[in-house]
Design a protein around this motif. Structure first.
Motif, short mmCIF file in Angstrom:
data_model
loop_
_atom_site.label_atom_id
_atom_site.label_comp_id
_atom_site.label_asym_id
_atom_site.label_seq_id
_atom_site.Cartn_x
_atom_site.Cartn_y
_atom_site.Cartn_z
N ALA A 198 0.86 -0.65 0.21
CA ALA A 198 0.12 0.16 -0.06
C ALA A 198 1.13 1.28 0.15
O ALA A 198 0.55 2.71 -0.70
CB ALA A 198 -0.90 0.36 1.22
N VAL A 300 -6.03 -3.03 -0.31
CA VAL A 300 -7.45 -2.23 -0.40
C VAL A 300 -7.90 -1.01 0.40
O VAL A 300 -8.08 -0.19 -0.09
CB VAL A 300 -8.30 -3.27 -0.99
CG1 VAL A 300 -9.54 -2.22 -2.07
CG2 VAL A 300 -7.63 -4.32 -2.66
N GLN A 301 -8.00 -1.57 1.18
CA GLN A 301 -8.43 -0.30 2.17
C GLN A 301 -8.02 0.24 3.01
O GLN A 301 -8.24 1.72 2.82
CB GLN A 301 -8.77 -0.94 3.59
CG GLN A 301 -9.86 -2.00 3.81
CD GLN A 301 -11.24 -1.42 4.15
OE1 GLN A 301 -11.11 -0.81 5.35
NE2 GLN A 301 -12.29 -1.19 3.46
N VAL A 303 -4.82 1.63 1.28
CA VAL A 303 -5.09 2.56 -0.59
C VAL A 303 -6.43 3.20 -0.54
O VAL A 303 -6.00 4.67 -0.32
CB VAL A 303 -4.41 1.57 -1.68
CG1 VAL A 303 -4.69 2.95 -2.27
CG2 VAL A 303 -3.26 0.97 -1.03
N ASP A 304 -7.34 3.11 -0.77
CA ASP A 304 -8.54 3.29 -0.42
C ASP A 304 -8.63 4.24 0.44
O ASP A 304 -9.07 5.50 -0.06
CB ASP A 304 -9.41 2.83 -0.10
CG ASP A 304 -11.47 3.11 -0.21
OD1 ASP A 304 -11.85 4.49 -1.14
OD2 ASP A 304 -11.54 3.26 0.55
N TRP A 305 -8.11 4.53 2.27
CA TRP A 305 -8.38 5.65 3.29
C TRP A 305 -7.19 5.99 2.26
O TRP A 305 -7.06 7.62 2.84
CB TRP A 305 -8.64 4.24 4.35
CG TRP A 305 -10.35 4.49 4.78
CD1 TRP A 305 -10.78 3.12 5.02
CD2 TRP A 305 -10.56 5.55 5.37
NE1 TRP A 305 -12.19 3.71 5.45
CE2 TRP A 305 -12.15 4.06 5.68
CE3 TRP A 305 -10.53 7.09 5.61
CZ2 TRP A 305 -13.22 5.39 6.11
CZ3 TRP A 305 -12.06 7.40 5.78
CH2 TRP A 305 -13.53 6.71 6.53
N GLU A 307 -6.09 7.78 0.41
CA GLU A 307 -5.99 8.18 -1.05
C GLU A 307 -7.42 8.96 -0.70
O GLU A 307 -7.66 11.13 -1.17
CB GLU A 307 -6.68 7.24 -2.36
CG GLU A 307 -5.35 7.13 -2.94
CD GLU A 307 -5.68 6.32 -4.21
OE1 GLU A 307 -6.87 5.16 -4.54
OE2 GLU A 307 -4.34 6.77 -5.20
N ARG A 308 -8.54 8.89 -0.09
CA ARG A 308 -9.99 9.73 0.15
C ARG A 308 -9.34 10.92 1.00
O ARG A 308 -9.24 12.14 1.09
CB ARG A 308 -10.38 8.60 1.37
CG ARG A 308 -11.71 9.67 1.14
CD ARG A 308 -13.02 7.88 2.03
NE ARG A 308 -13.18 7.41 1.40
CZ ARG A 308 -13.54 6.31 2.43
NH1 ARG A 308 -14.81 6.32 3.47
NH2 ARG A 308 -14.30 4.92 2.17
#
Length: 343
Positions: A198, A300-301, A303-305, A307-308
């Motif tokens: 990540a 996934v989690q 990277v998603d957070w 980037e958010r």
């Protein structure tokens, strides 16, 4: 002036209670500071005491390490009882749930001295340091007249201004620094692998992001770092922080990622979002807590957070302003009012 015996054991307790000692002097109380000498934490404890200008009145000898638990407890009980009588103590403040806190409360109870137990609002470290495990609360209840929750606001105003020389980061003011605060075993290959992957994704995309990883460089950590993060100039591995270094670094952080909720009190006070990571295989529930957001320990989690938060300034600001769910903290004045009420 009334004398107040203050008993604490760990560096974390010292940082929380040392500002109280200074305040007591201003309030015309005489603090009598009693601590046990711990070989493994002596260096950092000395630094904390020096930082806050606190000089212990009594130090329980470290030469007793070879004694059995019942011998140590009996010795401490006798020493504390003698201190209470010799100093003519009017009240006692104990910190946390450690053995010395229980023994000090017991010695005070036997001598008809009121006791207040000081705890962290978030319970940071309380479970792991509890002398009698989950039974500590029940055993302390009849000994301590009051239980108060003291925050770290006053302490952080001093510890976060300390210099932190070990970080080789240049132009840090223009960077978004993410603290990867991992407390799990460093041999948990899957978790570290996903986390490093990540980080690689984020640093390849966002050049303003820096990761700081205070961790012991085991063979596994080095192998994964060389395979996944080789050539990544935005990732810094540093030796594990002590508590002073940790709090000093926190003021530089833009985001904290941790597998432990112990970071939440500092993050809440400083207004820093914290991603609290849990293993997807763990079915236990962990709810969002103030600035802390519970996520699964997956690439996934992560990277998603990240980037958010990087792309959505409003989301970032909303999280920094979420109120803490912890018990309301008391001021030192309120604590002393409780300690001496009806006396």
């Amino acid at each position: 002036m009334k004398k107040v015996m203050i008993v604490f054991d760990t560096p974390a307790e010292a940082i929380r209670i040392c500002p109280v000692i200074d305040k007591l002097k201003q309030m015309q109380y005489t603090p009598v500071v009693f601590i046990p000498k711990q070989v493994e934490t002596a260096g950092i404890m000395d630094q904390i005491l020096a930082l806050f200008g606190v000089e212990p009145s009594y130090v329980l000898s470290a030469a007793l390490e070879s004694q059995t638990l019942n011998q140590l407890t009996a010795y401490a009980l006798n020493e504390l009882s003698n201190t209470i009588k010799q100093e003519q103590i009017d009240a006692t403040i104990v910190c946390g749930n450690t053995r010395i806190a229980f023994v000090a409360a017991l010695a005070s109870y036997y001598n008809d001295i009121r006791v207040t137990q000081v705890l962290s609002p978030a319970g940071n470290g309380e479970a792991t340091s509890a002398f009698f495990g989950k039974n500590t609360d029940a055993l302390m209840a009849p000994l301590a007249a009051n239980r108060v929750f003291l925050g770290l606001e006053t302490a952080l105003s001093k510890t976060t201004t300390l210099p932190l020389d070990q970080l080789p980061i240049t132009n840090s003011d223009t960077k978004r620094i993410i603290l990867f605060d991992y407390h799990g075993k460093s041999n948990q290959r899957s978790i570290l692998e996903k986390s490093f992957q990540a980080m690689k994704h984020i640093t390849n995309t966002y050049k303003e992001v820096i990761f700081v990883i205070p961790i012991k460089l085991t063979t596994l950590v080095m192998e994964l770092a060389n395979r996944i993060l080789k050539g990544q100039k935005q990732v810094y591995f540093v030796k594990p922080f002590n508590i002073l270094e940790y709090q000093s670094f926190m003021r530089r952080a833009w985001l904290v990622m941790s597998d432990n909720t112990h970071c939440l009190e500092e993050a809440q006070i400083l207004g820093i979002p914290a991603l609290i990571m849990k293993n997807p295989g763990n079915n236990g529930t962990r709810q969002d807590q103030g600035v802390g957001t519970a996520i699964n320990f997956s690439k996934v989690q992560l990277v998603d957070w990240m980037e958010r938060l990087l792309l959505d300034a409003e989301c970032y600001e909303t999280i920094t302003k979420r109120p803490s769910p912890d018990p309301k903290t008391q001021s030192i004045e309120q604590m002393m009012d409780l300690l001496f009420q009806n006396s």
